[in-house]
Design an enzyme around this catalytic site. Structure first.
Site, short mmCIF file in Angstrom:
data_model
loop_
_atom_site.label_atom_id
_atom_site.label_comp_id
_atom_site.label_asym_id
_atom_site.label_seq_id
_atom_site.Cartn_x
_atom_site.Cartn_y
_atom_site.Cartn_z
N LYS A 8 0.13 4.99 7.15
CA LYS A 8 -0.07 4.13 8.32
C LYS A 8 1.15 3.24 8.53
CE LYS A 8 -3.17 0.55 10.03
NZ LYS A 8 -4.42 -0.18 9.88
N HIS A 58 -24.67 15.76 -17.82
CA HIS A 58 -24.28 16.02 -19.22
C HIS A 58 -23.21 15.05 -19.69
CE1 HIS A 58 -26.59 19.78 -19.35
NE2 HIS A 58 -26.32 19.78 -18.05
N GLY A 83 -6.84 2.08 7.13
CA GLY A 83 -6.48 3.25 6.32
C GLY A 83 -7.68 4.01 5.80
N ARG A 84 -8.66 3.29 5.26
CA ARG A 84 -9.81 3.97 4.65
C ARG A 84 -10.82 4.45 5.70
NH1 ARG A 84 -9.11 -1.23 3.42
NH2 ARG A 84 -10.67 -2.78 4.03
N LYS A 106 1.46 -5.13 -5.63
CA LYS A 106 2.61 -4.38 -5.10
C LYS A 106 3.88 -5.21 -5.21
CE LYS A 106 -0.15 -2.13 -1.45
NZ LYS A 106 -0.37 -2.03 -0.02
N GLU A 115 4.80 4.19 -3.07
CA GLU A 115 4.51 5.48 -3.71
C GLU A 115 4.81 6.63 -2.74
OE1 GLU A 115 2.53 2.80 -3.57
OE2 GLU A 115 1.09 2.72 -5.22
N GLU A 141 -12.71 -1.33 -1.45
CA GLU A 141 -11.60 -2.01 -0.78
C GLU A 141 -12.15 -2.79 0.42
OE1 GLU A 141 -7.99 -0.03 1.19
OE2 GLU A 141 -7.18 -0.51 -0.78
O1 F6P Z 1 -3.90 0.10 -1.15
C1 F6P Z 1 -3.69 -0.59 0.01
C2 F6P Z 1 -3.49 0.30 1.20
O2 F6P Z 1 -2.97 -0.50 2.20
C3 F6P Z 1 -4.75 1.01 1.66
O3 F6P Z 1 -5.57 0.20 2.41
C4 F6P Z 1 -4.17 2.15 2.41
O4 F6P Z 1 -5.12 3.15 2.66
C5 F6P Z 1 -3.09 2.58 1.45
O5 F6P Z 1 -2.57 1.35 0.94
C6 F6P Z 1 -1.98 3.41 2.04
O6 F6P Z 1 -1.35 2.75 3.08
P1 F6P Z 1 -0.41 3.52 4.09
O7 F6P Z 1 -1.23 4.54 4.82
O8 F6P Z 1 0.15 2.48 5.00
O9 F6P Z 1 0.68 4.20 3.29
#
Ligand code: F6P
Length: 552
Positions: A208, A385, A268-269, A512, A214, A354
């Protein structure tokens, strides 16, 4: 929610009533409640049934929960969300994910601007792109067909697509395999790159913000790999992006026709039904993806239009509030009796935790009551199990959702004789667990089975572990869409009662920032003068020493 006056739910008349009701309910077993009329706890919505009859509550409790919903303004919150109001106050944004699955005739607007045209414009571009890739019209730089799609993203840009890819196994194009890279652990991308050929691989960078560390690190590594194998000119054919941040995507060098946008009013979620679902669409095709949207839309309409007492996500959310605040349960298990839904618990962990892992209300005042529970789970029967022993006889009461389908998918049924019979066994296990968790087995019943006296206490099953059973006909894209939307709205109902904002996530930001400082410290090899706390300084020094020793 931010636009409403914040109320303290514990000041609501219904809250005190519910506390008294909780004392009353603790004297009653689910077993005894099941002898009464429980039909009012079974709701059909979007071709799915929600059976809340194994919850430890009765009609009077439900009435009081509905009253709590009314007193905390749940209906107004629903209306505000659907109206495109800035319900995400701390980020000044609407939360209009329902518009992503709207029909052209549905009128959703943010700040007075209708969004349908934009939403459908992106959807149509995604469909064209997906068709081109699936048909072979879009090929890799060397002219080979795309056989592998690698979605690079994390959190909401990974969990939904990864979960849906697995869930919709029966609907996938066998010529396209999707892979998901999310972790900054280099093992993740190295493993995936070892499974794919550069000439046949399309990377989707899903983010987003297009700044998530990452994702950017993994995307750069993928980019370098393509450039190394196929040259600079191959980026255009091998990369697509999904983002709200056009400028960042542009800087990364992805061709504008391969960029699919969405909007800051999509959390995002809550984004699987946006362009974040591109890998899902590539895997199952545009028609199936539309069915997923239709299922979500059917649940949205049910949620928006149905009175609170007959509303599946509302009751789901209120049961969660009841179990959390009045039955004092801190965890909730998600138990899909479906191997294809294996990633659903992980997906729901982000959605629920979240969203509702908050301890201040929308106005910044601290809550004085519990909010979001811990969600976790694994598919049945495997989970039976591993951790079911604790569910049945542990000291902590907890609640669960058991999710089942009435039939295997058509393709599984067609795969050979006996599939339906085997599915019957799966469902027998699911229903057995729902029964045993809620009803249990008394000391007298155990003794009556003839076991030796000393074993009786070990075999008593306390029961009274509330279970909701959610049943769909078949795990279709439609059913999946409806199921996910039901959970989204249940989360929203809980947040509305608790007066918290389910659409922000400030709690993940500090980690972060600190991590980025530690990366700098590592680069500078400066540990002593870093701003880290003493314990972390020591850990970092130990890490560097061990790392250097290991590599010498
Ligand atoms: O972990 C925080 C967060 O902002 C989530 O809410 C989001 O889904 C994820 O990081 C990834 O964010 P982006 O889509 O901006 O890379």
């Amino acid at each position: 929610m931010s636009e409403r006056v914040t109320v303290d739910p514990t000041d609501c008349p219904s809250w005190s009533v519910l506390r008294t009701e909780a004392d009353r309910m603790r004297q009653k077993s689910i077993r005894s409640l099941l002898r009464g009329d429980r039909e009012f706890l079974r709701i059909n919505a979007a071709a799915m049934s929600f059976d809340f009859s194994r919850q430890r509550l009765d009609a009077a409790v439900v009435d009081s929960l509905i009253q709590l919903a009314e007193e905390t303004g749940v209906r107004q919150s629903i209306d505000a969300m659907f109206a495109g109001n800035r319900v995400n106050g701390t980020e000044g944004r609407a939360a209009l994910h329902v518009a992503l699955r709207s029909g052209l005739e549905d009128q959703y607007a943010v700040d007075g601007n209708e969004v349908a045209e934009d939403v459908h414009g992106v959807l149509e571009r995604m469909e064209t792109f997906a068709e081109e890739v699936r048909s072979g019209a879009h090929r890799g730089a060397t002219g080979e067909r795309i056989t592998d799609v690698v979605n690079i993203g994390i959190g909401g840009s990974d969990l939904g697509p990864a979960m849906a890819y697995q869930a919709l196994r029966a609907y996938r194009d066998p010529n396209i395999t999707c892979h998901f890279v999310s972790n900054v652990d280099p093992a993740d991308i190295i493993d995936v790159l070892s499974q794919v050929e550069p000439e046949q691989t399309l990377f989707i960078v899903a983010s987003k913000t297009f700044t998530t560390a990452e994702t950017m690190i993994n995307a750069q590594r993928a980019r370098a790999w393509i450039v190394d194998q196929l040259g600079d000119g191959a980026i255009g054919a091998h990369f697509a992006a999904v983002s709200t941040a056009e400028q960042h995507v542009h800087e990364f060098g992805i061709e504008p026709e391969n960029v699919f946008g969405f909007w800051n009013w999509v959390g995002g979620r809550y984004s699987l039904t946006s362009a974040v679902g591109l890998s899902t669409m590539l895997a199952v095709g545009p028609a199936c993806f539309r069915e997923l949207l239709d299922g979500a839309r059917a649940m949205d309409i049910h949620f928006r239009e149905t009175p609170l007492a007959d509303n599946a996500p509302v009751l789901m959310g209120l049961c969660a509030v009841w179990n959390r605040n009045f039955m004092q349960m801190s965890t909730s298990a998600v138990l899909p009796y479906s191997r294809d839904l294996a990633r659903l618990p992980a997906y729901l962990q982000q959605l629920t935790m979240e969203s509702n892992g908050k301890s201040v209300r929308v106005d910044g005042t601290p809550v004085t009551y519990d909010t979001g529970a811990v969600y976790w789970g694994e598919p049945g029967t495997n989970s039976q199990h591993s951790f079911f022993q604790l569910l049945h006889q542990g000291t902590e009461d907890l609640c669960s959702d058991i999710i089942i389908s009435a039939r295997p998918t058509a393709s599984d049924q067609a795969s050979g004789a006996g599939v339906v019979d085997q599915h019957d066994v799966l469902i027998a296990h699911a229903l057995a667990q729902a029964s045993v968790l809620s009803v249990g087995l008394t000391r007298g019943e155990v003794a009556a089975t003839g076991v030796s006296e000393d074993l009786v206490p070990h075999k008593v099953m306390p029961g009274n572990r509330p279970v909701s059973v959610i049943m769909m006909d078949v795990l279709t894209p439609f059913a999946l869409g409806a199921l996910l939307a039901a959970y989204e709205h249940s989360v929203f109902v809980q947040a509305s009662v608790w007066q918290i904002n389910p659409f922000d996530q400030w709690g993940v930001e500090l980690g972060k920032k600190v991590a980025s400082g530690i990366v700098d410290d590592i680069h500078r090899r400066q540990v002593e003068d870093s701003e880290l706390d003493p314990a972390t300084q020591k850990s970092l020094a130990a890490y560097l020493a061990r790392r250097d020793e290991a590599s010498s």
